[in-house]
Write a protein that holds these residues in place. Sequence first.
Motif, short mmCIF file in Angstrom:
data_model
loop_
_atom_site.label_atom_id
_atom_site.label_comp_id
_atom_site.label_asym_id
_atom_site.label_seq_id
_atom_site.Cartn_x
_atom_site.Cartn_y
_atom_site.Cartn_z
N LYS A 191 0.84 -1.21 0.00
CA LYS A 191 0.00 0.00 0.00
C LYS A 191 0.87 1.26 0.00
CE LYS A 191 -3.59 2.07 2.95
NZ LYS A 191 -4.44 1.78 4.12
N HIS A 232 2.38 1.92 -3.44
CA HIS A 232 1.41 2.40 -4.43
C HIS A 232 0.88 3.80 -4.12
CE1 HIS A 232 0.72 -1.97 -5.79
NE2 HIS A 232 1.57 -1.35 -6.60
N LEU A 233 0.95 4.22 -2.88
CA LEU A 233 0.49 5.57 -2.53
C LEU A 233 1.58 6.63 -2.62
CD1 LEU A 233 -1.89 4.82 0.47
CD2 LEU A 233 -2.53 5.74 -1.77
N TYR A 264 0.42 -0.41 -9.57
CA TYR A 264 -0.93 -0.34 -9.01
C TYR A 264 -2.02 -0.81 -9.99
CZ TYR A 264 -4.94 1.45 -6.40
OH TYR A 264 -6.12 1.56 -5.72
N TYR A 304 -9.02 -4.65 -2.91
CA TYR A 304 -7.67 -4.11 -2.78
C TYR A 304 -7.68 -2.59 -2.97
CZ TYR A 304 -2.79 -3.05 -3.51
OH TYR A 304 -1.55 -2.49 -3.40
N GLN A 305 -8.42 -2.12 -3.97
CA GLN A 305 -8.51 -0.67 -4.22
C GLN A 305 -9.10 0.05 -3.01
OE1 GLN A 305 -10.66 0.34 -7.81
NE2 GLN A 305 -9.92 2.45 -7.75
N VAL A 352 -6.43 0.35 -0.33
CA VAL A 352 -5.42 1.38 -0.60
C VAL A 352 -5.99 2.78 -0.54
CG1 VAL A 352 -3.83 2.28 -2.35
CG2 VAL A 352 -3.97 -0.18 -1.95
N GLU A 353 -7.12 3.00 -1.18
CA GLU A 353 -7.61 4.36 -1.38
C GLU A 353 -8.60 4.85 -0.31
OE1 GLU A 353 -8.84 5.18 -5.41
OE2 GLU A 353 -7.36 3.77 -6.18
N PRO A 399 -6.07 5.79 3.25
CA PRO A 399 -4.66 5.72 2.86
C PRO A 399 -3.67 5.85 4.01
CG PRO A 399 -5.65 7.77 2.12
CD PRO A 399 -6.76 6.92 2.66
#
Length: 192
Positions: free
Chosen positions: A118, A121-122, A141, A170-171, A174-175, A178
């Motif tokens: 995570k 990807h962030l 990502y 998963y999205q 992560v989002e 965050p």
Amino acid sequence: MPRKKSNWYPGAEYYVTSTGIRKAPLFYDGEDRHVYLEIIGKARAEHRFDLYAYCLMTNQTHLHIKTHQLDILQIINKIDQRYSLFFNRKYQFMSTVYQSHSEANRVDSSNHQLDVNKYIHLTPCRTDLVGTPKEYQWSSYRSYVAFHKQPNVNPHPILSHFSYPQNINYQKFVEKKPNVSITGKELADVVE
């Protein structure tokens, strides 16, 4: 996100960062990034390791790697050396490309594995390059959330932590939150 450095063993996972000397760019254009990814592909073919995630920033690389047969530092040194040769040739430089040796920090649990993934990807969002990680072209990502196949990336071990539809969950992980780490928490608490 970095953890204490530890000894290598087959099957160990690492969060690896490399930074340009004096924080100078490692990548000036898309070709540089493509070449770097090709070098990773060649290293994978030679030394067999899994690349779970990557993010190529202008002056830094972030990699999440699971080793199999070779010490992580040998793998990263090979990638860095090959890229340095390309970079110095292309830009007619005669200097060190990297700040120092790459940092390789062992990933020591499933929760840490998810947090590292995570975090990687962030990275473009934390630096205000993009609003969402899906907008950033130079990370893995999209292979997680949009099934954008990338030959060097293996998203399956990470996605296996999520219920179906794995890419959507998963999205959300992560989002949606965050700044929340799941270390010590249940994944379900974070995804809901």
